[in-house]
Motif scaffolding. Structure first.
Motif, mmCIF file in Angstrom:
data_model
loop_
_atom_site.group_PDB
_atom_site.id
_atom_site.type_symbol
_atom_site.label_atom_id
_atom_site.label_comp_id
_atom_site.label_asym_id
_atom_site.label_seq_id
_atom_site.Cartn_x
_atom_site.Cartn_y
_atom_site.Cartn_z
ATOM 1 N N ALA A 297 0.787 -1.243 -0.057
ATOM 2 C CA ALA A 297 0.162 -0.035 0.109
ATOM 3 C C ALA A 297 0.726 1.191 -0.016
ATOM 4 O O ALA A 297 0.518 2.113 -0.798
ATOM 5 C CB ALA A 297 -0.900 -0.057 1.215
ATOM 6 N N LEU A 298 1.811 1.080 0.863
ATOM 7 C CA LEU A 298 2.769 2.364 0.885
ATOM 8 C C LEU A 298 3.897 2.348 -0.276
ATOM 9 O O LEU A 298 4.602 3.270 -0.299
ATOM 10 C CB LEU A 298 3.427 2.490 2.111
ATOM 11 N N GLU A 299 3.966 1.020 -0.941
ATOM 12 C CA GLU A 299 5.144 0.950 -1.711
ATOM 13 C C GLU A 299 6.575 1.243 -1.417
ATOM 14 O O GLU A 299 7.310 1.896 -1.934
ATOM 15 C CB GLU A 299 4.843 2.004 -2.897
ATOM 16 N N ILE A 300 6.964 0.942 -0.227
ATOM 17 C CA ILE A 300 8.083 1.065 0.468
ATOM 18 C C ILE A 300 9.267 0.432 -0.400
ATOM 19 O O ILE A 300 10.262 1.082 -0.444
ATOM 20 C CB ILE A 300 8.139 0.526 1.860
ATOM 21 N N THR B 279 13.061 8.006 18.605
ATOM 22 C CA THR B 279 14.081 6.823 18.195
ATOM 23 C C THR B 279 13.761 7.222 16.516
ATOM 24 O O THR B 279 13.068 7.181 16.271
ATOM 25 C CB THR B 279 13.784 5.446 18.649
ATOM 26 N N GLU B 280 15.094 7.491 16.109
ATOM 27 C CA GLU B 280 14.896 7.633 14.498
ATOM 28 C C GLU B 280 15.832 6.217 13.894
ATOM 29 O O GLU B 280 16.889 5.846 14.290
ATOM 30 C CB GLU B 280 15.760 8.853 14.104
ATOM 31 N N LEU B 281 15.369 6.069 12.844
ATOM 32 C CA LEU B 281 15.699 4.909 11.795
ATOM 33 C C LEU B 281 16.098 5.454 10.390
ATOM 34 O O LEU B 281 14.679 5.848 9.951
ATOM 35 C CB LEU B 281 14.915 3.837 11.846
ATOM 36 N N THR B 282 17.070 5.802 9.719
ATOM 37 C CA THR B 282 17.033 6.274 8.736
ATOM 38 C C THR B 282 18.026 5.371 7.734
ATOM 39 O O THR B 282 19.255 4.909 8.266
ATOM 40 C CB THR B 282 17.883 7.491 8.356
ATOM 41 N N GLY B 283 17.527 4.973 6.302
ATOM 42 C CA GLY B 283 18.542 4.260 5.719
ATOM 43 C C GLY B 283 18.009 4.040 4.437
ATOM 44 O O GLY B 283 16.939 4.383 4.014
ATOM 45 N N SER B 284 18.869 3.409 3.339
ATOM 46 C CA SER B 284 18.155 3.040 1.871
ATOM 47 C C SER B 284 17.328 1.786 2.171
ATOM 48 O O SER B 284 17.664 0.862 3.246
ATOM 49 C CB SER B 284 19.501 2.900 0.934
ATOM 50 N N MET B 285 17.020 1.317 1.172
ATOM 51 C CA MET B 285 16.371 -0.072 1.143
ATOM 52 C C MET B 285 17.512 -1.255 1.084
ATOM 53 O O MET B 285 16.916 -2.275 1.550
ATOM 54 C CB MET B 285 15.513 -0.371 -0.335
ATOM 55 N N ASP B 286 19.102 -0.951 1.111
ATOM 56 C CA ASP B 286 19.815 -1.924 1.187
ATOM 57 C C ASP B 286 20.296 -2.073 2.511
ATOM 58 O O ASP B 286 20.827 -2.954 2.923
ATOM 59 C CB ASP B 286 21.111 -1.393 0.453
ATOM 60 N N SER B 287 19.784 -1.248 3.587
ATOM 61 C CA SER B 287 20.167 -1.207 4.934
ATOM 62 C C SER B 287 19.378 -2.205 5.473
ATOM 63 O O SER B 287 18.372 -2.550 5.387
ATOM 64 C CB SER B 287 20.198 -0.016 5.694
ATOM 65 N N GLU B 288 20.341 -3.057 6.623
ATOM 66 C CA GLU B 288 19.468 -4.141 7.386
ATOM 67 C C GLU B 288 18.035 -3.590 8.052
ATOM 68 O O GLU B 288 17.242 -4.424 8.044
ATOM 69 C CB GLU B 288 20.647 -4.651 8.292
ATOM 70 N N GLY B 289 18.249 -2.552 8.666
ATOM 71 C CA GLY B 289 17.127 -1.818 9.636
ATOM 72 C C GLY B 289 15.953 -1.532 8.489
ATOM 73 O O GLY B 289 14.650 -1.908 8.991
#
Length: 173
Positions: free
Chosen positions: A37-40, A73-83
């Protein structure tokens, strides 16, 4: 003399139109994975996730009472990052239903002091900027572009995504 209950062509057209509207509504509101739905998976910019938790603690001073402590709490990264990959996998397990709103429907979004989760990124076609309030009647709002999109979700699913953010994100001071 024509019998009054005989169906003519106009009755069949109205029935077909009504059935088409119902079928369209059922398709539009069908359960889909939240990640779809969000196309992440189509994110072209880093995914930014913000989680705010409030905990009530008792004051130890002479006035007593209670106060609230905020934890961001912040989480930032590309689709390649583990989180972000784990977050996307968790979103694929959550089903949501898109809600139908009239064109003049507006959504007032404001942080109420309860737990809140926000996910933001861009795809090639649109900007996604979601707000999910834990106790906001199981709704996730995508306010990235007009018109606002709303999805029905289970409140328990909030905790599933919050756990990922808390595990892979960093606490902001």
């Amino acid at each position: 003399m024509k019998h009054p209950r005989t169906w003519n062509r106009n009755h069949w057209i109205l029935l077909l139109g009504a059935l088409t509207m119902v079928a369209t509504w059922l398709w539009y509101t069908r359960p889909v994975p939240l990640s779809e739905a969000l196309e992440i998976d189509q994110a072209t910019t880093p995914v930014e996730v913000w989680l705010m938790r409030q905990t009530m603690v008792k004051n130890t001073g002479p006035g007593g009472g209670y106060r609230y402590l905020d934890t961001d709490t912040e989480l930032t990264g590309s689709m390649d990052s583990e989180g972000i990959r784990v977050l996307s996998e968790a979103m694929a397990e959550i089903t949501c239903r898109r809600q139908v709103h009239f064109p003049f429907f507006s959504v007032p979004i404001y942080v109420t002091g309860k737990d809140c989760l926000s996910i933001s990124f861009h795809t090639e076609e649109r900007r996604v900027d979601t707000v999910w309030m834990n106790r906001y009647y199981g709704r996730l709002y995508d306010i990235g572009e007009e018109p606002t999109r709303a999805y029905r979700v289970d409140d328990a699913d909030f905790e599933q995504l919050a756990a990922v953010v808390e595990q892979y994100g960093t606490v902001q001071e």
